[in-house]
Design an enzyme around this catalytic site. Structure first.
Site, short mmCIF file in Angstrom:
data_model
loop_
_atom_site.label_atom_id
_atom_site.label_comp_id
_atom_site.label_asym_id
_atom_site.label_seq_id
_atom_site.Cartn_x
_atom_site.Cartn_y
_atom_site.Cartn_z
N ASP A 100 1.44 -5.34 -8.19
CA ASP A 100 0.93 -4.06 -7.18
C ASP A 100 -0.44 -4.98 -6.32
O ASP A 100 -0.35 -5.35 -6.23
CB ASP A 100 1.09 -2.50 -7.19
CG ASP A 100 1.72 -1.64 -7.02
OD1 ASP A 100 2.24 -1.54 -6.00
OD2 ASP A 100 0.43 -0.73 -6.91
N HIS A 145 2.96 5.72 2.94
CA HIS A 145 2.13 5.53 2.33
C HIS A 145 0.68 4.68 2.53
O HIS A 145 -0.47 5.60 2.01
CB HIS A 145 2.23 5.86 0.70
CG HIS A 145 2.64 4.51 0.34
ND1 HIS A 145 3.91 3.97 0.30
CD2 HIS A 145 1.95 3.74 -0.43
CE1 HIS A 145 4.18 3.00 -0.48
NE2 HIS A 145 2.80 2.87 -0.88
N HIS A 263 10.18 -0.92 -9.47
CA HIS A 263 8.95 -1.14 -9.41
C HIS A 263 8.39 -1.62 -10.21
O HIS A 263 6.87 -2.36 -10.45
CB HIS A 263 8.47 -0.04 -8.35
CG HIS A 263 6.61 -0.49 -7.42
ND1 HIS A 263 6.24 -1.52 -7.02
CD2 HIS A 263 5.65 0.36 -7.99
CE1 HIS A 263 5.44 -1.87 -7.46
NE2 HIS A 263 4.54 -0.71 -8.10
#
Length: 291
Positions: A100, A145, A263
């Site tokens: 990420d 986001h 994720h």
């Protein structure tokens, strides 16, 4: 198996910041970089598998968890923190795993500090500039986001801090009680929330400019790079052949390994991820290069 059993918990002054870090084990050094909104605690199950074969280093990135809240929150600054941390811990060369937001830090680390990064593992990420330039309406709608966090005139802190539990919706079932408690402390700290959003703001501005400058100058990742694909992490948002995209940025892309999960792979499939890392890091060439 205890929470980070066998790994020390320290706070290490790296110059501009002080990083909270778990470290220990035996063998060549591997640093694991978490993403948003996690802390280093997301790695505890993976670290337990790696520590007998590798020296594992799991820091909170600048601004996250209990590391210093200090500007700038660019990937260049965060990467410099990690390079300094590893020097302070006595590691001249090391491997890096990034997930990420940590994947962008890991990439910047390999670009800015190529002399110390021996191998790079990217978990379901593209170079940040590629994500931005390949944005479509579908990506913008589902990853909204990024743009919400990136606003300065109407900052997101007020919305998130009004009810962090409703916003982040995390639970202990998947990550474990200790990691959940650690994350909850972070998410209820307005300074952490602000720092995490500044990370995204940097991603749309300074980080993008740094990537553009690198591409124009022909700077590339020189070490071997392994891409790990997470098959249930927004598969409908594929922005092209990830391996080929990375080959425009890196000299030695080893292809993609696939893990059937969502994720947060370090929490959902820690054993499978550890097996991939053990395989990639266990050959004699890597061990000799960091000895």
């Amino acid at each position: 198996m205890g929470f980070f059993e066998g790994l020390a918990l320290d706070r290490v002054d790296v110059g501009e910041a002080t990083l909270r870090v778990r470290h220990g084990g035996s063998g060549p050094p591997v640093v694991l970089l978490h993403g948003h909104p996690r802390t280093h605690a997301t790695w505890h199950l993976v670290a337990a598998r790696l520590r007998d074969s590798f020296t594992v280093v799991c820091p909170d990135l600048r601004g996250y968890g209990e590391s210093s809240k200090v500007e700038p929150y660019t990937k260049r600054a965060m990467a410099g923190d990690i390079a300094a941390l590893m020097r302070r811990l006595g590691h001249e060369r090391f491997a890096v795993v990034g997930h990420d937001r940590g994947a962008y830090v890991a990439t910047r680390l390999a670009l800015d500090h190529s002399e110390v990064v021996d191998r790079l593992v990217i978990l379901e990420a593209l170079p940040g500039l590629e994500r931005l330039e390949r944005t479509t309406w579908r990506f913008a709608a589902d990853w909204w986001h990024w743009w919400f966090f990136g606003q300065r005139e109407k900052p997101a802190e007020r919305v998130i801090n009004a009810d962090p539990d409703a916003w982040y919706r995390v639970s202990p079932e998947l990550m474990g009680a200790e990691a959940y408690e650690d994350l909850q402390r972070a998410l209820h700290d307005p300074e952490v929330v602000h720092a995490m959003l500044e990370d995204y703001r940097a991603g749309l501005r300074a980080d993008r400019e740094d990537d553009e400058a690198d591409r124009a100058a022909g700077r590339r990742v020189r070490c071997p790079l392994l891409l790990v694909r997470l098959l249930r992490d927004d598969p409908e948002l594929e922005q092209g052949d990830a391996v080929e995209i990375w080959r425009a940025w890196a000299d030695d892309v080893r292809g993609a390994v696939e893990i059937d999960c969502g994720h947060h792979v370090a929490e959902e499939r820690p054993d499978e991820l550890a097996d991939v890392l053990l395989s990639f890091f266990s050959d004699s060439n890597f061990r000799e290069s960091v000895a």
